[in-house]
Design a protein around this motif. Structure first.
Motif, short mmCIF file in Angstrom:
data_model
loop_
_atom_site.label_atom_id
_atom_site.label_comp_id
_atom_site.label_asym_id
_atom_site.label_seq_id
_atom_site.Cartn_x
_atom_site.Cartn_y
_atom_site.Cartn_z
N TYR A 49 0.82 -1.01 -0.27
CA TYR A 49 -0.33 0.06 -0.10
C TYR A 49 1.06 1.10 0.02
CZ TYR A 49 -2.66 -4.25 1.03
OH TYR A 49 -3.43 -4.81 1.55
N THR A 50 1.63 0.95 0.76
CA THR A 50 3.07 2.28 0.36
C THR A 50 4.15 2.38 -0.81
OG1 THR A 50 5.05 1.22 1.59
CG2 THR A 50 3.68 2.54 3.13
N ASN A 51 3.93 1.32 -1.75
CA ASN A 51 4.33 1.35 -2.70
C ASN A 51 3.76 1.55 -3.86
OD1 ASN A 51 7.84 0.47 -2.14
ND2 ASN A 51 5.95 -2.04 -2.19
N TYR A 52 1.93 2.20 -3.81
CA TYR A 52 0.58 2.56 -4.67
C TYR A 52 1.39 4.08 -4.44
CZ TYR A 52 -3.37 1.45 -6.65
OH TYR A 52 -3.34 1.13 -8.15
N ASP B 96 4.51 -7.45 -3.58
CA ASP B 96 4.16 -6.84 -2.21
C ASP B 96 2.75 -7.29 -2.01
OD1 ASP B 96 6.49 -5.46 -1.66
OD2 ASP B 96 5.28 -3.25 -1.32
N CYS B 97 2.29 -7.32 -3.18
CA CYS B 97 1.07 -8.20 -3.27
C CYS B 97 1.42 -9.62 -3.43
CB CYS B 97 -0.15 -7.87 -4.27
SG CYS B 97 -1.16 -6.19 -3.86
N ASP B 98 2.19 -9.98 -4.10
CA ASP B 98 3.01 -11.26 -4.29
C ASP B 98 2.62 -12.16 -2.92
OD1 ASP B 98 1.56 -12.29 -7.32
OD2 ASP B 98 3.53 -11.37 -7.86
N THR C 3 -6.58 -15.65 -0.54
CA THR C 3 -7.97 -14.94 -0.60
C THR C 3 -8.12 -13.75 -0.49
OG1 THR C 3 -9.44 -16.55 1.26
CG2 THR C 3 -9.08 -17.40 -0.76
N TYR C 4 -6.97 -13.04 -0.32
CA TYR C 4 -6.69 -11.58 1.16
C TYR C 4 -6.62 -10.39 -0.25
CZ TYR C 4 -4.17 -7.25 3.29
OH TYR C 4 -4.35 -6.66 3.72
N ALA C 5 -8.42 -10.62 -0.12
CA ALA C 5 -9.12 -9.87 -1.17
C ALA C 5 -8.97 -8.13 -1.59
CB ALA C 5 -10.29 -9.12 -0.30
N LYS C 6 -8.13 -7.48 -0.37
CA LYS C 6 -7.42 -6.08 -0.91
C LYS C 6 -6.49 -6.51 -1.89
CE LYS C 6 -7.33 -2.10 2.53
NZ LYS C 6 -7.05 -1.80 3.07
N ALA C 7 -5.87 -6.94 -1.70
CA ALA C 7 -3.71 -7.80 -2.49
C ALA C 7 -4.42 -7.98 -3.57
CB ALA C 7 -2.97 -8.66 -1.51
N LEU C 8 -5.45 -8.44 -3.39
CA LEU C 8 -5.95 -8.83 -5.36
C LEU C 8 -6.60 -8.27 -5.87
CD1 LEU C 8 -8.02 -12.56 -4.14
CD2 LEU C 8 -6.00 -12.12 -5.51
N ARG D 46 -5.74 -4.57 -5.31
CA ARG D 46 -4.26 -3.65 -4.97
C ARG D 46 -3.58 -4.13 -6.27
NH1 ARG D 46 -3.42 0.99 -2.82
NH2 ARG D 46 -5.22 0.83 -1.39
N ARG D 47 -3.08 -5.69 -6.40
CA ARG D 47 -2.47 -6.19 -7.50
C ARG D 47 -3.09 -6.38 -8.91
NH1 ARG D 47 -1.56 -11.87 -9.91
NH2 ARG D 47 0.05 -12.02 -10.34
N ALA D 48 -4.36 -6.80 -9.05
CA ALA D 48 -5.10 -6.53 -10.42
C ALA D 48 -4.85 -4.70 -10.88
CB ALA D 48 -6.93 -6.86 -9.64
N ALA D 49 -5.45 -3.86 -10.25
CA ALA D 49 -5.33 -2.43 -10.02
C ALA D 49 -3.62 -2.02 -11.21
CB ALA D 49 -5.37 -2.07 -9.58
N ALA D 50 -2.55 -2.56 -10.13
CA ALA D 50 -1.46 -2.64 -10.83
C ALA D 50 -0.73 -3.09 -12.15
CB ALA D 50 -0.40 -2.94 -9.04
N LEU D 51 -1.82 -4.62 -11.67
CA LEU D 51 -1.04 -4.97 -13.15
C LEU D 51 -1.71 -4.36 -14.34
CD1 LEU D 51 -1.74 -8.58 -11.49
CD2 LEU D 51 0.63 -7.83 -12.79
N GLU D 52 -3.03 -3.83 -14.36
CA GLU D 52 -3.41 -4.02 -14.95
C GLU D 52 -2.91 -2.19 -15.73
OE1 GLU D 52 -7.67 -2.16 -14.42
OE2 GLU D 52 -7.87 -4.28 -13.85
N ARG D 53 -2.08 -1.60 -14.63
CA ARG D 53 -1.23 0.08 -15.35
C ARG D 53 0.40 -1.02 -15.53
NH1 ARG D 53 -3.10 5.50 -14.71
NH2 ARG D 53 -4.26 5.09 -12.75
#
Length: 70
Positions: A10-13, A24-26, A34-39, A41-48
């Motif tokens: 979250y700080t690296n975002y 970090d999310c990995d 199944t950690y929803a917040k990490a999933l 954040r990871r999806a949003a970063a991967l889209e970028r």
């Protein structure tokens, strides 16, 4: 039991370091796949990063699918 928490994703975002967010999310998902917040954040970063298929797999897991895994 002392379980480590993973807040660095979250700080690296901001400012955006999308590769680091994914890493970090990995790490967080290794502890709880199944950690929803990490999933999310990871999806949003991967889209970028324009890694759309990987982002979609994470979204599918959030929606209760298997993300293409059997």
């Amino acid at each position: 039991m002392n379980v480590p928490t993973h807040h660095s994703g979250y700080t690296n975002y901001s400012p955006p370091e999308y590769e680091k967010v994914v890493e970090d999310c990995d790490e967080a998902l290794k502890l709880d796949r199944t950690y929803a917040k990490a999933l999310k954040r990871r999806a949003a970063a991967l889209e970028r990063l324009e890694r759309y298929e990987e982002a979609l797999r994470g979204e599918q897991i959030l929606r209760g699918g298997n993300g293409g895994r059997s």
